[in-house]
Design an enzyme around this catalytic site. Structure first.
Site, PDB file in Angstrom:
ATOM      1  CG  HIS A   1      -0.357   0.028   2.537  1.00 24.11           C
ATOM      2  ND1 HIS A   1       0.402  -0.997   3.059  1.00 24.11           N
ATOM      3  CD2 HIS A   1      -0.394   0.982   3.506  1.00 24.11           C
ATOM      4  CE1 HIS A   1       0.794  -0.690   4.278  1.00 24.11           C
ATOM      5  NE2 HIS A   1       0.326   0.512   4.575  1.00 24.11           N
TER       6      HIS A   1
ATOM      7  CG  HIS B   1      -0.209   4.322   4.890  1.00 29.61           C
ATOM      8  ND1 HIS B   1      -0.990   3.524   5.696  1.00 29.61           N
ATOM      9  CD2 HIS B   1      -0.980   5.421   4.612  1.00 29.61           C
ATOM     10  CE1 HIS B   1      -2.163   4.107   5.903  1.00 29.61           C
ATOM     11  NE2 HIS B   1      -2.178   5.246   5.258  1.00 29.61           N
TER      12      HIS B   1
ATOM     13  CG  ASP C   1       4.704   2.697   7.389  1.00 26.59           C
ATOM     14  OD1 ASP C   1       3.819   3.150   6.636  1.00 26.59           O
ATOM     15  OD2 ASP C   1       4.469   1.822   8.242  1.00 26.59           O
ATOM     16  CG  HIS C   2       4.183  -0.299   4.217  1.00 28.33           C
ATOM     17  ND1 HIS C   2       4.176  -1.651   4.480  1.00 28.33           N
ATOM     18  CD2 HIS C   2       3.707   0.303   5.337  1.00 28.33           C
ATOM     19  CE1 HIS C   2       3.696  -1.861   5.704  1.00 28.33           C
ATOM     20  NE2 HIS C   2       3.415  -0.687   6.237  1.00 28.33           N
TER      21      HIS C   2
ATOM     22  CG  HIS D   1      -4.250  -0.381   6.248  1.00 25.86           C
ATOM     23  ND1 HIS D   1      -4.168  -0.326   7.622  1.00 25.86           N
ATOM     24  CD2 HIS D   1      -3.246   0.425   5.782  1.00 25.86           C
ATOM     25  CE1 HIS D   1      -3.166   0.457   7.968  1.00 25.86           C
ATOM     26  NE2 HIS D   1      -2.601   0.933   6.860  1.00 25.86           N
TER      27      HIS D   1
ATOM     28  CG  ASP E   1       0.315  -1.772   7.572  1.00 23.74           C
ATOM     29  OD1 ASP E   1       1.208  -2.641   7.613  1.00 23.74           O
ATOM     30  OD2 ASP E   1       0.528  -0.563   7.741  1.00 23.74           O
TER      31      ASP E   1
ATOM     32  CG  HIS F   1       3.749  -3.056  10.526  1.00 21.38           C
ATOM     33  ND1 HIS F   1       2.781  -2.384  11.236  1.00 21.38           N
ATOM     34  CD2 HIS F   1       4.053  -2.258   9.477  1.00 21.38           C
ATOM     35  CE1 HIS F   1       2.501  -1.237  10.640  1.00 21.38           C
ATOM     36  NE2 HIS F   1       3.263  -1.136   9.556  1.00 21.38           N
TER      37      HIS F   1
END
Length: 306
Positions: free
Chosen positions: A63, A65, A67-68, A140, A211, A269
């Site tokens: 996805h 976001h 942090d990914h 998510h 997530d 995570h």
């Protein structure tokens, strides 16, 4: 085949853990590795690892976001500087193409290798004669995918003693038979591969989820998996907080593995609130009470499928 972890933290990096990224190493099977997610700083983690970016074949983004995702442009650029010339495909949810187009356009970045950005939303997204990859949407706060990597069954082991009895010396014929190909011998006799091969070797399955709150698609993707990689952002005492922000607890990850009939569970995570090993071991204990074959993902370490 194993999963090598580059980043196991959630949301933001800490002094002990970077944000999410991992590599499915397929050196024996393909001579390559596949990367899953690419949070900020991933290319620095790669430099501290035995991985070589030139051997990266695919990247799967769960996805969008940060942090990914935020490490992806830099890693793709560095791959070219480090001798990467092989084609590379990046899979991810809708919006990934726009993000990469804008980043490369405004930074005037180019890569010296064929790069394909492929947006997907579910189904079988790639397949060849040895592997297939299936994606399904998870639950998510933004569109998010989980991936199921299925290795196809391999031919069984050659019955060497039987071949010797038939007077067939080692050579190219062995290789053809091992691939399941029937061969014609010099005397005209046909030798059928099925007659000199043992039982097929079942392919292994690795499921890597982005997530997610607990959901049915997580269980579907992990059905009978040899290894399930599942987020465990919080412990069960913060289950409402986890739900609010679209995440799972360690117990919920274990319940998903149990329902799916997975053989091994890797937890990753982790929230930055769990700062030391004692706290993380409590998280692991919570999962093991439900699913004994649970393991904590550690950076610069690998977990093999069962």
């Amino acid at each position: 085949m194993d999963v090598y972890f580059l980043g196991t933290g959630a949301g933001m990096p800490t002094t002990k853990r970077n944000v999410t990224s991992m590599a499915l190493r397929l050196y024996e099977e393909r001579g390559t590795f596949w990367m899953f997610d690419c949070g900020e700083g991933t290319q620095h983690q790669v430099l501290r690892s035995p991985l070589k970016l030139s051997k990266c074949e695919f990247i799967f983004i769960t996805h969008l976001h940060g942090d990914h995702l935020f490490g992806l442009p830099g890693l793709l650029s560095s791959r070219g500087h480090q001798g990467g010339t092989r084609p590379l495909t990046v899979f991810g949810p809708p919006g990934l193409g726009d993000y990469m187009k804008i980043v490369f356009q405004v930074s005037h970045s180019e890569v010296p290798y064929p790069l394909l950005i492929k947006e997907v939303d579910g189904g079988v997204i790639w397949s060849d004669d040895a592997f297939s990859v299936t994606a399904l949407p998870l639950d998510h706060r933004v569109p998010c995918l989980g991936y199921r990597v299925q290795e196809k069954d391999r031919p069984g082991k050659l019955k060497f003693e039987l071949l010797k009895e038939k007077g067939i010396p080692p050579g190219p014929v062995y290789g053809q038979l091992k691939q399941g190909l029937d061969v014609q011998l010099p005397d005209g006799e046909f030798l059928f591969a099925a007659s000199v091969l043992g039982e097929p070797i079942p392919g292994r399955t690795v499921t890597i989820l982005g997530d997610t709150r607990p959901c049915e698609n997580a269980v579907r993707l992990a059905r009978n998996a040899n290894l399930l990689v599942h987020e465990a952002t919080f412990m069960e005492d913060r289950v409402q907080h986890a739900h609010e922000f679209g995440h799972s607890t360690a117990k919920q990850a274990a319940l998903a593995a149990e329902r799916a009939g997975a053989k091994k569970l890797a937890l990753t995570h982790f929230s930055s609130r769990y700062k030391d090993e004692e706290q993380l071991n409590e998280l692991l204990t919570e999962a093991k009470e439900v699913f004994p074959e649970s393991y904590l993902a550690e950076e610069f370490e690998a977990i093999e499928p069962a």
